[in-house]
Design an enzyme around this catalytic site. Structure first.
Site, mmCIF file in Angstrom:
data_model
loop_
_atom_site.group_PDB
_atom_site.id
_atom_site.type_symbol
_atom_site.label_atom_id
_atom_site.label_comp_id
_atom_site.label_asym_id
_atom_site.label_seq_id
_atom_site.Cartn_x
_atom_site.Cartn_y
_atom_site.Cartn_z
ATOM 1 N N GLY C 297 0.973 -1.264 0.004
ATOM 2 C CA GLY C 297 -0.401 -0.183 0.250
ATOM 3 C C GLY C 297 0.691 1.040 -0.088
ATOM 4 O O GLY C 297 0.120 2.192 0.390
ATOM 5 N N LYS C 298 1.714 0.862 -0.336
ATOM 6 C CA LYS C 298 3.386 2.240 -0.622
ATOM 7 C C LYS C 298 2.631 3.290 -1.856
ATOM 8 O O LYS C 298 3.652 3.933 -1.717
ATOM 9 C CB LYS C 298 4.610 1.929 -0.423
ATOM 10 C CG LYS C 298 4.417 1.788 1.627
ATOM 11 C CD LYS C 298 6.818 0.607 1.464
ATOM 12 C CE LYS C 298 6.188 -0.080 2.826
ATOM 13 N NZ LYS C 298 7.083 -1.050 3.145
ATOM 14 N N VAL C 299 3.008 2.721 -3.160
ATOM 15 C CA VAL C 299 3.255 2.970 -4.201
ATOM 16 C C VAL C 299 2.582 2.568 -5.273
ATOM 17 O O VAL C 299 1.960 1.455 -5.167
ATOM 18 C CB VAL C 299 4.515 2.607 -4.273
ATOM 19 C CG1 VAL C 299 4.704 3.032 -5.792
ATOM 20 C CG2 VAL C 299 5.978 3.165 -4.122
#
Ligand SMILES: NC(=O)c1ccc[n+]([C@@H]2O[C@H](COP(=O)([O-])OP(=O)(O)OC[C@H]3O[C@@H](n4cnc5c(N)ncnc54)[C@H](O)[C@@H]3O)[C@@H](O)[C@H]2O)c1
Ligand SMILES: NC(=O)c1ccc[n+]([C@@H]2O[C@H](COP(=O)([O-])OP(=O)(O)OC[C@H]3O[C@@H](n4cnc5c(N)ncnc54)[C@H](O)[C@@H]3O)[C@@H](O)[C@H]2O)c1
Lengths: 347, 347, 347, 347
Positions: C297-299
């Site tokens: 869910g970071k990039v």
């Protein structure tokens, strides 16, 4: 100043997989992640190839494997019916295997050395390994002698390698007990070298052709491809075990397409494993994934596994695993060399 | 479901070094460190090769370079006398250059794709590039046609490549304006492919030999080696510019030793540069340092430089630098192809 | 025997992207394949970040970039509002940037050298670059002096770096015209160093704490993380431009999760590009794909691109492209440093 | 659509070196070349460290080692006095070790997966390994709880890790039998995490600081460096065993310089081995040779060896070798944790 003797002291010894039962170790690696788990899967796929009665196993070899101590691993594969055909670089089979069969050795060296001094001493270096260049010249000359003795026409590299085995046979046998060239000769395992002149034999050919400008032997690399394709046609299934990449990898993958072109029914290679440190990002063949090969219709994706490791570490573990699982015990020698004799393929 | 058209939309275009004056950029890279500085030094050594009146320049090519847009770079080198001989893989010269000369293209693709779907659509993938497999089969067949038209005997790959050029000439010329095979044919630049059957031409050979079991052409890779060595013997100095490694790198390095064996006076390659991402730690040839090569007496260590970079980035900068410095303007075409005609080297 | 002077002769010079209009070159690379095409896409995504009014741009730096001549590239990014926050290793900002701001230099060297001799001469080596170790000790001592001058409490690395800029301001300004530490100080661009003590400043801290056992400054790396997360919270969109991997890459990717944890609405990084030579196969963070980051869910995966290249070659091309396209001209300085002053975040 | 359960099925299991006597295998690798021989030499140097009564052994850890099945290897090193201090990334000690101590697991996965689907299912991916993100959030929260319970001041990461061990002790013990955090706590082996906030504990710190804006704990990374240096000062000789590179490698190499700066007599690290796939050509710390480190006065060159291999394969062989040689049997626990208690180092 140092002498040649100072550098050529400690001999490289070939690892003996028979002495190391790595089955539990490799099984446990399968419960981990990254390269350990990949290595385990490759070992299991190799085991599957050997178990599959319909499957012929082709081994491809690239890199400086035999000077690095992996010769006996391949020797044991040949002697125990764990491989049915070999596609290799010339360096491995001629400069390294045939060279040792002539009684010469590879020596432990180091890359922290002055290469100009080595040149002056007639010592050749492969990363951390030293070779006596004068001995290598004897190897070159011996190949020239073999070429001189043959009827001047075009041969496949397989035919040449068979002559190399015969030469050993007729000259007192190999001077080491683990020559792959000789073992293949005795066991009728064909050995192909698609870029045959790119090695010590190439020097032999240059000498031979120079001395025999009008009539001399020729290496027919097209015949190589045709002959290797016949193995595909003679086998219900095929599995490939690739060490490194390069020409042997591509050449062997391609026989599926060649078989297809000859209008005969040909399945993709059913099993495919590769040990390599090559990276896919340069787009070259060596690091290209086996999934990419499947877009070309060469390799099936169900049983394929690449292992990211330098071969001296991974290969003894993978082959050792299959050896100690014992699946080869009921496996029959395919003796593919005989199919060429029967068909009498000539130029 | 997607169709072939959906995938084969955007054509790969070849970069034109003539349009990019990178001299100042590359000069400034020389004041930095790491790969930038190495790249600068390699560019300067290439410039030195071209300036040196005694020096013949040999280019070696491996990897999927032309499908990746580097064809015109080599074309411009040939047309502007920036290279005197080429040693290549078959894929680059046949599957990629001759293929485009037949009017076909490479397409921008992606590696994030289902390779099984590609196979069903007859699309081949090279990393992020797509190829129409049906067009590739036409290429295979065309090579077979050329082989069928030739007198059945053994040829060097150089002779075959010259026939490929002639075929284009006699069939309306290449269908693209930057064919390297055709440019070499016109400019008398010899092209060698040491593992000739390991490409589309290999399929052609299989078809040809299959249809002509008794009398057919053969690729004599020993002759290749002998012919390439002649270039060394005809040149006071040599410089090698290597893109990638593989067989072409080793083959070309080795001619120094071959020349030596023929008892003629042969100096090491005076200049040597290589673009590669291969790592030296696996001990294989592709990543072996040029210093290591000097232990073998192949490469002098004074003017050698390896550049750690994928070729699509580094090659246009290095060749573009030499091009825009203009040193090629006074350089004469060596037309090495003619030495074989004179000597009439035959099997 | 050689002296220090013999080794420290040629200064590394920083490349000036303003002098090289690479727009057409990089555009043409986009029509090729492999790394060239990837580089083009990364350059275009960087351009998109700068065009997007809602997007804050975070630059992460790892590796020995500034000793290698990439300092002015980052300086120009800061001065032209092409970056809003920097997350770096300590080596780059302190040992290399602050070090040069004190008037010292990096020197062109070579890896073909006897490191024991270098040690005797007080010369430190980074691959092919030499450093005067005695000058580096002055840099260590200067950081200790700065720490001694500060109120003894815990600070974020951002606060320390601001003190470093102030120190330069109050001591006659930097002794070079392209100090990134100083430029960030003047332009209110926050600089974070998550592993602050792992560099010259670490030696300064050891000296400072040793001399002030009871009351001394402390680096609060938790505060770093909290402060960096605030940038995410203050920005509608974020884009990250990563050079190399390491702690700066992970730290910056993670602020999305941190923002999420603080129960505030946080989108993934909308744009993400990385230049790296790290391989994904070892499972480590530096080479982990940006697609993998999206599982965390970071990039976001829409605008992400990794470029496989050593940074000295790829970074000037990518930043130079965006610079000469001129999109930064209408971009406002975000001056994120001010958000911490307003909020008065203290221990 | 798939559920979380479908992905999180097969648990990663940690390899147990005690069950695999690899002594003969590793001895035989020493007679080969390339990585096998390097691995052998590294194993022997590790054995030498353990035999040397004066030598303290520091282990540095980077990469995703424990999620990949290497946790028990380190656990066995701690329990059998084969290591005296650990310097690690936060991910390994908190997200992976402490995480498993809380009862959670890592799962065998694959990189051939849709990362967007994983994100929707709250599954995080590390190359070929899956993690339940919701469990990871519990880990984050647990660290926040620990921070809340501590007196608000600045701590070294070593002190924090000791608190993590105590937390496990006071909450029923670890829920797995091979927690390294807990083993170190019991055996007084200090654990340092120089970039402490760059992991699950960083999220805990953000939560903690957010909820306690005025008074909260702080991580003092300067204190880390000072404390680690004390180990050097307390040891006649030191040896470092590095898995991967990154901050832990540099941090640990640097304590020689720090000890030197404190004007106390400090020898270089006498022994140094590293397992890594990083390449030296990018100039970054991870791949920098140990010879390069010797120019900085950090590492002696007599007993140093780098091994080019992914850690899951090489580490069990190297540690297993030393374990089964039994040299640790007479080795005393150094219990370095106690030196900080005595000295009562505080902010
Ligand atoms: N590549 C293909 O798509 C393809 C297709 C058909 C046949 N083949 C055949 O396979 C054989 C080997 O092929 P190969 O040359 O692709 O593979 P290779 O892997 O043998 O390449 C040799 C080395 O060159 C270097 N290299 C290659 N591309 C590079 C790049 N872009 N940048 C930097 N370094 C690079 C790498 O270090 C590599 O190890 C040849 O006989 C060829 O004809 C290849
Ligand atoms: N590098 C030094 O000389 C030096 C000196 C003192 C302290 N340190 C400290 O060591 C720690 C780690 O250092 P690091 O960032 O040098 O190492 P690193 O090896 O951790 O770098 C991280 C990754 O970035 C990539 N990378 C680095 N340089 C690159 C380049 N030029 N081109 C492409 N990719 C590149 C590589 O993939 C590498 O794996 C930091 O805390 C730093 O402060 C480093």
């Amino acid at each position: 100043m140092a002498t040649k003797k100072d550098y050529l002291k400690e001999v490289v010894k070939h690892i003996d997989i028979k002495e190391h039962n790595v089955v539990k170790l490799v099984d446990d690696m399968g419960e981990m992640a990254f390269s350990a788990r990949d290595l385990n899967r490759a070992a299991k796929i190799y085991e599957m190839m050997l178990k599959d009665d319909n499957c012929a196993v082709i081994l491809t070899l690239a890199g400086s494997l035999f000077s690095a101590g992996l010769k006996k691993v391949v020797y044991d594969m040949v002697m125990n019916n764990m491989v049915d055909a070999i596609v290799s670089t010339g360096a491995i089979m001629v400069d390294q295997d045939f060279f040792e069969a002539l009684g010469f050795k590879h020596y432990k060296g180091t890359k922290w050395v002055d290469d100009n001094e080595l040149r002056d001493l007639h010592i050749d270096r492969i990363y951390d390994t030293f070779i006596d260049e004068d001995e290598l010249r004897i190897c070159d000359d011996t190949t020239a002698k073999i070429f001189d003795s043959m009827e001047p026409k075009a041969y496949s590299s397989r035919e040449f390698m068979w002559e190399f085995g015969k030469y050993l046979e007729e000259n007192g046998g190999p001077k080491c007990d683990d020559s792959v060239v000789y073992a293949c000769y005795k066991k009728n395992v064909p050995v192909f070298i698609p870029a045959f002149s790119d090695c010590s034999a190439g020097f032999g050919l240059v000498i031979h052709q120079h001395n025999n400008p009008d009539k001399h032997v020729a290496v027919d690399s097209g015949k190589d491809f045709y002959e290797l394709t016949k193995i595909k046609l003679h086998s219900k299934e095929t599995g490939i075990f690739m060490i490194g990449g390069g020409v042997p990898k591509n050449f062997t993958q391609d026989i599926v397409v060649a078989a297809d072109i000859l209008m005969e029914e040909a399945d993709m290679h059913k099993y495919a494993i590769q040990i390599t440190v090559a990276d896919e990002r340069d787009g070259a063949l060596s690091g290209s994934t086996l999934k990419e090969a499947s877009s070309w219709g060469k390799v099936s994706t169900t049983y394929e596994q690449m292992v990211y490791s330098e071969a001296t570490i991974a290969m003894p573990l993978i082959v050792g695993y299959a050896y100690h699982k014992g699946v080869w015990k009921n496996r029959k020698a395919r003796e593919f060399h005989k199919i060429y004799q029967k068909e009498n393929v000539t130029v």
